[in-house]
Design a protein around this motif. Structure first.
Motif, PDB file in Angstrom:
ATOM      1  N   LEU A 117      -3.288   4.848   3.947  1.00  0.00           N
ATOM      2  CA  LEU A 117      -2.293   4.045   4.644  1.00  0.00           C
ATOM      3  C   LEU A 117      -0.937   4.159   3.953  1.00  0.00           C
ATOM      4  O   LEU A 117      -0.719   3.603   2.882  1.00  0.00           O
ATOM      5  CB  LEU A 117      -2.735   2.587   4.715  1.00  0.00           C
ATOM      6  CG  LEU A 117      -1.874   1.690   5.595  1.00  0.00           C
ATOM      7  CD1 LEU A 117      -1.860   2.215   7.033  1.00  0.00           C
ATOM      8  CD2 LEU A 117      -2.376   0.264   5.579  1.00  0.00           C
ATOM      9  N   GLN A 118      -0.040   4.910   4.554  1.00  0.00           N
ATOM     10  CA  GLN A 118       1.315   5.092   4.053  1.00  0.00           C
ATOM     11  C   GLN A 118       2.290   4.858   5.201  1.00  0.00           C
ATOM     12  O   GLN A 118       1.931   4.954   6.370  1.00  0.00           O
ATOM     13  CB  GLN A 118       1.499   6.503   3.508  1.00  0.00           C
ATOM     14  CG  GLN A 118       0.526   6.889   2.407  1.00  0.00           C
ATOM     15  CD  GLN A 118       0.720   8.327   1.972  1.00  0.00           C
ATOM     16  OE1 GLN A 118       1.817   8.735   1.618  1.00  0.00           O
ATOM     17  NE2 GLN A 118      -0.344   9.103   2.013  1.00  0.00           N
ATOM     18  N   ALA A 119       3.531   4.568   4.850  1.00  0.00           N
ATOM     19  CA  ALA A 119       4.537   4.305   5.872  1.00  0.00           C
ATOM     20  C   ALA A 119       4.712   5.509   6.799  1.00  0.00           C
ATOM     21  O   ALA A 119       4.804   5.362   8.017  1.00  0.00           O
ATOM     22  CB  ALA A 119       5.870   3.931   5.229  1.00  0.00           C
ATOM     23  N   THR A 120       4.744   6.713   6.238  1.00  0.00           N
ATOM     24  CA  THR A 120       4.966   7.904   7.063  1.00  0.00           C
ATOM     25  C   THR A 120       3.851   8.090   8.076  1.00  0.00           C
ATOM     26  O   THR A 120       4.092   8.412   9.244  1.00  0.00           O
ATOM     27  CB  THR A 120       5.079   9.159   6.175  1.00  0.00           C
ATOM     28  OG1 THR A 120       3.935   9.220   5.300  1.00  0.00           O
ATOM     29  CG2 THR A 120       6.347   9.119   5.339  1.00  0.00           C
TER      30      THR A 120
ATOM     31  N   ALA B 179       0.847  -1.191   0.000  1.00  0.00           N
ATOM     32  CA  ALA B 179       0.000   0.000   0.000  1.00  0.00           C
ATOM     33  C   ALA B 179       0.881   1.237   0.000  1.00  0.00           C
ATOM     34  O   ALA B 179       1.859   1.304   0.721  1.00  0.00           O
ATOM     35  CB  ALA B 179      -0.905   0.004   1.231  1.00  0.00           C
ATOM     36  N   GLY B 180       0.539   2.217  -0.808  1.00  0.00           N
ATOM     37  CA  GLY B 180       1.335   3.426  -0.871  1.00  0.00           C
ATOM     38  C   GLY B 180       0.446   4.647  -0.881  1.00  0.00           C
ATOM     39  O   GLY B 180      -0.650   4.642  -0.349  1.00  0.00           O
TER      40      GLY B 180
ATOM     41  N   ALA C 222      13.724   1.891   3.600  1.00  0.00           N
ATOM     42  CA  ALA C 222      13.481   2.857   2.521  1.00  0.00           C
ATOM     43  C   ALA C 222      12.095   3.485   2.607  1.00  0.00           C
ATOM     44  O   ALA C 222      11.734   4.314   1.769  1.00  0.00           O
ATOM     45  CB  ALA C 222      13.656   2.171   1.168  1.00  0.00           C
ATOM     46  N   GLY C 223      11.313   3.077   3.612  1.00  0.00           N
ATOM     47  CA  GLY C 223       9.985   3.642   3.769  1.00  0.00           C
ATOM     48  C   GLY C 223       8.912   2.961   2.952  1.00  0.00           C
ATOM     49  O   GLY C 223       7.821   3.509   2.763  1.00  0.00           O
ATOM     50  N   GLU C 224       9.182   1.749   2.465  1.00  0.00           N
ATOM     51  CA  GLU C 224       8.176   0.994   1.731  1.00  0.00           C
ATOM     52  C   GLU C 224       7.263   0.268   2.718  1.00  0.00           C
ATOM     53  O   GLU C 224       7.724  -0.296   3.702  1.00  0.00           O
ATOM     54  CB  GLU C 224       8.840  -0.024   0.801  1.00  0.00           C
ATOM     55  CG  GLU C 224       9.710   0.625  -0.257  1.00  0.00           C
ATOM     56  CD  GLU C 224      10.534  -0.385  -1.021  1.00  0.00           C
ATOM     57  OE1 GLU C 224      10.715  -1.506  -0.483  1.00  0.00           O
ATOM     58  OE2 GLU C 224      11.006  -0.064  -2.116  1.00  0.00           O
ATOM     59  N   LEU C 225       5.968   0.276   2.442  1.00  0.00           N
ATOM     60  CA  LEU C 225       4.980  -0.342   3.327  1.00  0.00           C
ATOM     61  C   LEU C 225       4.399  -1.590   2.680  1.00  0.00           C
ATOM     62  O   LEU C 225       3.947  -1.545   1.536  1.00  0.00           O
ATOM     63  CB  LEU C 225       3.855   0.650   3.620  1.00  0.00           C
ATOM     64  CG  LEU C 225       2.805   0.204   4.630  1.00  0.00           C
ATOM     65  CD1 LEU C 225       3.397   0.202   6.041  1.00  0.00           C
ATOM     66  CD2 LEU C 225       1.595   1.124   4.576  1.00  0.00           C
ATOM     67  N   THR C 226       4.438  -2.699   3.403  1.00  0.00           N
ATOM     68  CA  THR C 226       3.822  -3.936   2.940  1.00  0.00           C
ATOM     69  C   THR C 226       2.730  -4.340   3.921  1.00  0.00           C
ATOM     70  O   THR C 226       3.010  -4.637   5.081  1.00  0.00           O
ATOM     71  CB  THR C 226       4.852  -5.083   2.844  1.00  0.00           C
ATOM     72  OG1 THR C 226       5.900  -4.704   1.953  1.00  0.00           O
ATOM     73  CG2 THR C 226       4.207  -6.354   2.334  1.00  0.00           C
TER      74      THR C 226
END
Length: 297
Positions: free
Chosen positions: A40-43, A10-11, A89-93
């Protein structure tokens, strides 16, 4: 039929996720439904958890639980739990999300002593990690709740798993061990110390479990209960407050490497929905025991 979200990235853009019940070493029954999670983002998840990105080579797994009375709303849908991995790297799974189910449409619960379901998330402890030492930031306890009572509740919550506390007759071989190492002034964050505390959480989260891992090996776990937005108690019978031991026992299940479950597994400790006054998560059901046994070093 239960429904959880499995392994979806999700980004910033809306993500369509597949929801299905996974049987945890017992097969799977899937049902495809669209679930859009545009926010829904990593940040945002890191901000809600009040932690930074993990260092290079380490992955942070976040389990966010929301009250049944105030679920997380996203894309027109409501969820009572979200589990996701965040990379350096801030990627969200996305790993899972438990849909909030209105009381009038909820599925009848399976019996806790016969329901075998559990869902691992991937990372786990190794034999050389035991006992897992943890510390408690006593000074974080909300006024009127009781520092030492909260400490005892957290100790009891850890013992739910290490002593395999259950009302069921059948037991699995659970060798997981926790050791209380005393108070600390440290807060949640990747620093080599397993911390439990009360503190700020965003997005209306009731509690968060933090797991930093590398190559499937858990390196550190923290646990936080939302200090500011919800009322807590260590006394049985507090139906208008959240029970410290009950919520913590569920979060510690995440620290073992177990994920949330959805309907019809509401009798299990790892059911991803928590209500005020609830105490049922302080004893393990059949699926919880099977999961703890499977993940014990």
């Amino acid at each position: 039929m239960g429904s959880v979200v499995r392994r979806v990235v999700a980004g910033a853009a809306a993500a369509t996720v597949a929801a299905g019940l996974t049987g945890g070493a017992g097969g799977a029954t899937a049902a495809e439904i669209p679930a859009v999670l545009p926010d829904l983002q990593a940040t945002g998840l890191l901000d809600a958890a009040a932690v930074a990105l993990p260092p290079e080579g380490v992955t942070l797994q976040l389990h966010a639980d929301f009250p049944a009375e105030a679920p997380l709303e996203s894309g027109g849908l409501a969820f009572t739990s979200v589990t996701a991995d965040v990379s350096p790297a801030g990627e969200l799974t996305m790993l899972s999300a438990t849909p909030a189910t209105p009381a009038e449409t909820s599925t009848p619960r399976l019996d806790e002593c016969t329901d075998p379901t559990f869902e691992p998330t991937g990372p786990r402890w190794y034999e050389g990690d035991l006992p897992v030492e943890w510390r408690f930031r006593r000074g974080s306890v909300p006024e009127g709740v009781g520092r030492f009572r909260s400490q005892y509740s957290l100790q009891a919550a850890h013992q739910v798993w290490s002593r395999a506390r259950t009302v069921c007759k059948a037991k699995d071989d659970v060798s997981m061990q926790f050791s209380f190492a005393g108070p600390t002034a440290r807060r949640v964050g990747y620093d080599g110390v397993n911390v439990a505390d009360f503190g700020p959480l965003g997005a209306g989260a009731l509690a968060m479990s933090y797991t930093w891992y590398q190559g499937g090996h858990i390196l550190e776990v923290d646990l936080r209960l939302n200090r500011h937005d919800y009322r807590w108690t260590n006394r049985p019978g507090g139906k208008n407050r959240y029970q410290v031991a009950n919520v913590a026992a569920h979060e510690i299940g995440h620290q073992l490497g177990l994920d949330d479950l959805a309907d019809p597994h509401g009798a299990l400790t790892m059911f991803g929905r928590i209500s005020r006054g609830e105490t049922s998560k302080t004893t393990l059901g059949r699926g919880d025991l099977r999961g703890a046994s499977a993940l014990s070093p």
